[in-house]
Each structure stands twice: as structure tokens, then as C-alpha cells.
Scaffold this motif. Structure first.
Motif, PDB file in Angstrom:
ATOM      1  N   UNK A 307      17.492  -6.184  91.569  1.00 24.33           N
ATOM      2  CA  UNK A 307      18.481  -5.264  91.942  1.00 24.33           C
ATOM      3  C   UNK A 307      18.096  -3.918  92.436  1.00 24.33           C
ATOM      4  N   UNK A 308      16.630  -3.841  92.151  1.00 23.26           N
ATOM      5  CA  UNK A 308      16.223  -2.240  92.515  1.00 23.26           C
ATOM      6  C   UNK A 308      16.625  -1.329  91.697  1.00 23.26           C
ATOM      7  N   UNK A 309      17.091  -1.484  90.610  1.00 27.88           N
ATOM      8  CA  UNK A 309      17.912  -0.187  89.783  1.00 27.88           C
ATOM      9  C   UNK A 309      16.442   0.563  89.148  1.00 27.88           C
ATOM     10  N   UNK A 310      16.601   1.899  89.245  1.00 27.29           N
ATOM     11  CA  UNK A 310      15.659   3.036  88.646  1.00 27.29           C
ATOM     12  C   UNK A 310      15.664   2.553  87.162  1.00 27.29           C
ATOM     13  N   UNK A 311      15.321   1.897  86.445  1.00 26.57           N
ATOM     14  CA  UNK A 311      15.436   1.523  85.097  1.00 26.57           C
ATOM     15  C   UNK A 311      15.012   2.785  84.232  1.00 26.57           C
ATOM     16  N   UNK A 312      13.956   3.323  84.331  1.00 30.49           N
ATOM     17  CA  UNK A 312      13.507   4.486  83.532  1.00 30.49           C
ATOM     18  C   UNK A 312      14.460   5.608  83.367  1.00 30.49           C
ATOM     19  N   UNK A 313      15.109   5.867  84.789  1.00 28.38           N
ATOM     20  CA  UNK A 313      16.327   6.959  84.750  1.00 28.38           C
ATOM     21  C   UNK A 313      17.407   6.470  83.975  1.00 28.38           C
ATOM     22  N   UNK A 314      17.663   5.277  84.142  1.00 24.23           N
ATOM     23  CA  UNK A 314      18.896   4.754  83.485  1.00 24.23           C
ATOM     24  C   UNK A 314      18.779   4.894  82.006  1.00 24.23           C
ATOM     25  N   UNK A 315      17.666   4.448  81.388  1.00 23.71           N
ATOM     26  CA  UNK A 315      17.211   4.650  80.078  1.00 23.71           C
ATOM     27  C   UNK A 315      17.385   6.159  79.391  1.00 23.71           C
ATOM     28  N   UNK A 316      16.830   7.098  80.129  1.00 29.23           N
ATOM     29  CA  UNK A 316      16.870   8.349  80.155  1.00 29.23           C
ATOM     30  C   UNK A 316      18.398   8.862  79.825  1.00 29.23           C
ATOM     31  N   UNK A 317      19.216   8.381  80.745  1.00 30.24           N
ATOM     32  CA  UNK A 317      20.777   8.788  80.794  1.00 30.24           C
ATOM     33  C   UNK A 317      21.331   8.232  79.595  1.00 30.24           C
ATOM     34  N   UNK A 318      20.850   6.941  79.347  1.00 26.69           N
ATOM     35  CA  UNK A 318      21.470   6.279  78.212  1.00 26.69           C
ATOM     36  C   UNK A 318      21.097   6.979  76.926  1.00 26.69           C
ATOM     37  N   UNK A 319      19.897   7.402  76.698  1.00 25.73           N
ATOM     38  CA  UNK A 319      19.459   8.093  75.385  1.00 25.73           C
ATOM     39  C   UNK A 319      20.408   9.137  75.359  1.00 25.73           C
ATOM     40  N   UNK A 320      20.519  10.119  76.549  1.00 21.58           N
ATOM     41  CA  UNK A 320      21.360  11.233  76.279  1.00 21.58           C
ATOM     42  C   UNK A 320      22.773  11.099  75.986  1.00 21.58           C
ATOM     43  N   UNK A 321      23.296  10.141  76.733  1.00 22.70           N
ATOM     44  CA  UNK A 321      24.710   9.736  76.379  1.00 22.70           C
ATOM     45  C   UNK A 321      25.072   9.193  74.998  1.00 22.70           C
ATOM     46  N   UNK A 322      24.117   8.545  74.538  1.00 20.47           N
ATOM     47  CA  UNK A 322      24.186   7.802  73.100  1.00 20.47           C
ATOM     48  C   UNK A 322      24.070   9.201  72.160  1.00 20.47           C
ATOM     49  N   UNK A 323      22.982   9.898  72.167  1.00 21.07           N
ATOM     50  CA  UNK A 323      22.456  10.991  71.299  1.00 21.07           C
ATOM     51  C   UNK A 323      23.876  12.054  71.076  1.00 21.07           C
ATOM     52  N   UNK A 324      24.444  12.113  72.428  1.00 14.47           N
ATOM     53  CA  UNK A 324      25.487  13.310  72.720  1.00 14.47           C
ATOM     54  C   UNK A 324      26.680  12.785  72.189  1.00 14.47           C
ATOM     55  N   UNK A 336      25.764  10.445  91.626  1.00  6.62           N
ATOM     56  CA  UNK A 336      24.796  10.249  92.797  1.00  6.62           C
ATOM     57  C   UNK A 336      24.086   8.853  93.149  1.00  6.62           C
ATOM     58  N   UNK A 337      24.348   7.985  92.066  1.00 11.40           N
ATOM     59  CA  UNK A 337      23.792   6.562  92.281  1.00 11.40           C
ATOM     60  C   UNK A 337      24.707   5.635  92.796  1.00 11.40           C
ATOM     61  N   UNK A 338      24.109   4.941  93.995  1.00 16.74           N
ATOM     62  CA  UNK A 338      24.925   3.708  94.559  1.00 16.74           C
ATOM     63  C   UNK A 338      25.473   2.848  93.592  1.00 16.74           C
ATOM     64  N   UNK A 339      26.400   2.219  93.718  1.00 13.72           N
ATOM     65  CA  UNK A 339      27.251   1.237  92.831  1.00 13.72           C
ATOM     66  C   UNK A 339      26.469   0.187  92.560  1.00 13.72           C
ATOM     67  N   UNK A 340      25.620  -0.363  93.348  1.00 17.92           N
ATOM     68  CA  UNK A 340      24.622  -1.641  93.371  1.00 17.92           C
ATOM     69  C   UNK A 340      23.428  -1.162  92.675  1.00 17.92           C
ATOM     70  N   UNK A 341      23.048   0.146  92.296  1.00 20.67           N
ATOM     71  CA  UNK A 341      22.178   0.717  91.141  1.00 20.67           C
ATOM     72  C   UNK A 341      22.616   1.252  89.801  1.00 20.67           C
ATOM     73  N   UNK A 342      23.841   1.094  89.655  1.00 16.95           N
ATOM     74  CA  UNK A 342      24.452   1.277  88.518  1.00 16.95           C
ATOM     75  C   UNK A 342      23.768   0.387  87.390  1.00 16.95           C
ATOM     76  N   UNK A 343      23.979   0.980  86.020  1.00 15.07           N
ATOM     77  CA  UNK A 343      23.611  -0.084  84.896  1.00 15.07           C
ATOM     78  C   UNK A 343      24.570  -1.377  84.866  1.00 15.07           C
ATOM     79  N   UNK A 344      25.567  -1.138  85.501  1.00 14.77           N
ATOM     80  CA  UNK A 344      26.506  -2.465  85.513  1.00 14.77           C
ATOM     81  C   UNK A 344      25.983  -3.409  86.559  1.00 14.77           C
TER      82      UNK A 344
END
Length: 376
Positions: A307-324, A336-344
Motif C-alpha cells: 500500500x506504500x504506507x509510511x509505517x514508521x511515521x504512522x507508528x510514531x503518531x500511534x505512540x504519541x496518540x496512545x501516550x497522550x 496531510x496524509x492521503x486517504x490511501x496511505x492512512x493506518x486504515x
């Protein structure tokens, strides 16, 4: 009160933020103006001379209230900061309209400090787009004396901040970043500090207590710190950390009651930077508080994602969202991320997991992240 030199000014090292003012009936838009006035009076008595508000704080009412409260004091006795609300892209064509309204709301003829607000992934392209004329307009207001000092605040990542500085850094007099001992590594604050030092831009601090999360620690971590400084209260450690970082001029705290104000004023009556042992203990505590996925950004995963997802960026945002426990940073960045590159967009093929050195269950993590975002 400790004071810091900024150009030809002496600024109180502690500034009063107006994002978390006392409210009535727990309604954010309904500011308790009498309580706010009492806090501002005490702040003046104790030497605070810097007050920070913004267009969107308290549903747009913060500027009104601070304008009325501060109008009772001689204009030359305080420094007022507000910001252009670029966190809402609909505001980009309205810089003149908004600026004029802010002067009216705050009952002033000029702002001592004015910021491009919340430079981030979602708005960096618009901030740099000449068609909106934001930079040109604000520079013109500075030339006309209606802005004394121009700067910016940033919630975006390091690369976003670098892009903004490459475009406008020569004219930025200060920068406001999220800086505390958790975000020193977690939100790349250390790297951002180093970048600002390269540009010789003084540092303004927001979220020194990370929205109150650092005002109280676990019993185990509290004990570790009390051994080193028995007299120091836990919130003060966050401020002592900032006192240990060169080029930090202003620390803003959004104090929502009189007790918080009193305690913070007491802390800023003295400057007590951390020694090496204290600093390493505090950073160790920060590491123990962050129980996110252990991504090292090796990027093996991205070359195997269909899918070409920027996985490291998504995991970093996941950590932020979960911690906060939610918050605005991750959703804002994902705008700023196209729908076809989101975690979903993850299809659960697990090709990425086959090459992950950390053996992270990436597909499950992205699914969890997508579920968290959907519930909000």
C-alpha cells in the motif's frame, strides 16, 4: 522572579498562558473573568510581564477576556503575544481581517509578540504559499510597528520545522516549541532545539508540564526524585529541566487556578538547573513513562508494504496518540496524509512484519490506531 534578556527587553522567565484559564461550570468557552483578573493581578505583583493568548483559545474568548483584564494596566508594563490561526486552513486568505479583529479584541494598538500559529504537516504548504500573502502582511505590520517581534510556534515534525526555517528563518525572532523532559526525545524536541540554535533563534516553551501529565508522577518515580532534591515538588522538576537548557528565554504555563500560579511563581523565584545525575534520572523516568511500539525507523517495512504506507511515521503518531490519550497532534498530522496511505489502508498482509527487526506486530498496531481515530 527570574528575568531573561531578549534583545533590549527584560522578560519574566515565566509567562502566563491564556489557553487554560479558569472557567465556569467546566465550559471551556465560559471563562471566569473575575478569577482570571485576580490571577493576572497576582502575576503582575510577582513580576510576570508576559501574557500569551490566541485567536482560538477558549472558543475564541481568550483574547476578549485578556484584552479587558489587561486594559486596566499601563500598556508599557506588559508584553502581549497572540497568533495567526493557521491551524484552520479556512483562515489562510483572511490574515488582514483576523489581525485587525485581534487588535480590537485585545484592546491594543500593537502586539509585542506575534506568531505564525501551529506550523505543522497539515498547513506548511499553505504557510509557504505566496498566494495567501501571510508572511508579507505580517512583515508589513512589523515595519509599521503593529508587531514588535515576529516568531512562530510549531507542533509539526523536524522536517516541517526545517522547511519553515529555510523559507522564513532569517526573519524569525523567536520560536515556540513543545518542550519538556518527555518530549526531549519523544517529540524530537532535542533536535528542534539544536536546529533553532543553528539559526540563533531564542526558544519559547509551551506545554512544559505536557498538559498537566508531568504535575504528578508514580510513587516509584516520585521517590527517585525526592532522594535527589527532597525540597522540590514534582511540577518544579519540569521547570528545572527547562532551566538546564541554554537559549530557553520564555516558559509559558497555562495555569487554570490560583494555586498553580502561586506554585509556579515560587519555582521561578530561583534558577536551579539540574546536574548530570539529576538530568539522567529525569530522562530515565521519561523513558519509563513511554510504553510505545519500539520502532527504530530502519524502514525495512516500507519497502515491503504493497500500500506504500509510511509505517514508521504512522507508528510514531500511534505512540504519541496512545501516550497522550488522544489529543490533536496525530489527527492534525494525518490531515496531510492521503486517504490511501492512512493506518486504515493497511490490508493486513503482514509482509512488513516479516522483515521488522523489532518484531513489531505492525498490522495489529495500525488496525488499533485506525480504530482509535474512528472513535473520536
Amino acid at each position: 522572579m527570574i528575568y531573561k534578556e531578549f534583545q533590549d527587553l527584560k522578560l519574566s522567565a515565566l509567562g502566563m498562558g491564556a489557553m487554560r484559564l479558569p472557567v465556569v461550570d467546566k465550559m471551556d468557552e465560559n471563562i471566569d473573568e473575575a478569577a482570571t483578573a485576580g490571577m493576572v493581578e497576582y502575576a503582575f505583583e510577582k513580576g510576570i510581564n508576559y501574557f500569551d493568548t490566541a485567536w482560538g483559545y477558549h472558543g475564541g474568548n481568550s483574547e476578549y477576556v485578556m484584552g479587558r483584564v489587561l486594559s486596566k494596566y499601563p500598556r508599557e508594563k506588559f508584553y502581549l503575544a497572540t497568533k495567526f490561526p493557521g491551524y484552520d486552513l479556512a483562515n489562510m486568505p483572511k490574515v488582514e481581517e483576523i489581525f485587525e479583529k485581534q487588535l480590537e479584541k485585545c484592546q491594543v494598538s500593537y502586539f509585542d509578540f506575534y506568531l505564525f500559529h501551529n506550523v505543522c504537516e497539515m498547513n506548511i504548504n499553505e504557510y509557504l504559499d505566496e498566494q495567501y500573502g501571510i508572511y508579507e502582511y505580517l512583515m508589513r505590520q512589523k515595519e509599521n510597528g503593529r508587531i514588535r517581534h515576529l516568531g512562530f510556534s510549531v507542533h509539526g515534525n523536524y522536517e516541517v520545522m526545517k522547511r519553515f526555517l529555510e523559507a522564513y528563518g532569517k526573519d524569525m525572532e523567536f520560536c515556540q516549541i513543545q518542550l519538556n523532559y518527555v518530549d526531549w526525545s519523544f517529540q524530537e524536541a532535542k533536535a528542534k532545539v539544536e536546529l533553532l540554535n543553528e539559526y540563533k533563534i531564542p526558544i519559547w516553551v509551551m506545554e512544559p508540564l505536557r498538559g498537566g501529565m508531568l504535575a504528578a508522577l508514580s510513587e516509584e518515580n516520585t521517590q527517585k526524585l525526592s532522594v535527589l532534591r527532597p525540597e522540590e515538588e514534582i511540577p518544579a522538576w519540569a521547570f528545572r529541566f527547562l532551566q538546564s537548557i541554554p537559549n530557553v528565554v520564555m516558559t509559558l504555563s497555562g495555569m487554570s487556578n490560583f494555586e498553580q500560579l502561586e506554585k509556579n511563581v515560587h519555582t521561578f523565584e530561583s534558577e536551579k538547573p539540574l546536574n548530570e545525575e539529576e538530568l539522567q534520572t529525569l530522562l530515565g523516568i521519561a523513558d519509563s513513562m513511554i510504553n510505545g511500539v519500539p520502532c527504530t525507523e530502519c524502514r525495512y517495512c516500507t519497502s515491503h508494504c504493497p500500500q506504500g504506507i509510511d509505517i514508521p511515521s504512522m507508528l510514531k503518531l500511534y505512540n504519541e496518540h496512545k501516550f497522550t490519550g488522544g489529543g490533536f497532534i496525530a489527527p492534525m498530522a494525518l490531515m496531510a496524509v492521503p486517504e490511501d496511505k492512512l493506518p486504515s489502508a493497511c490490508v493486513g498482509c503482514r509482509s512488513c512484519e516479516a522483515v521488522c527487526p523489532q518484531q513489531i506486530k505492525i498490522s495489529e498496531t495500525l488496525s488499533d490506531f485506525a480504530g482509535m481515530l474512528k472513535q473520536e
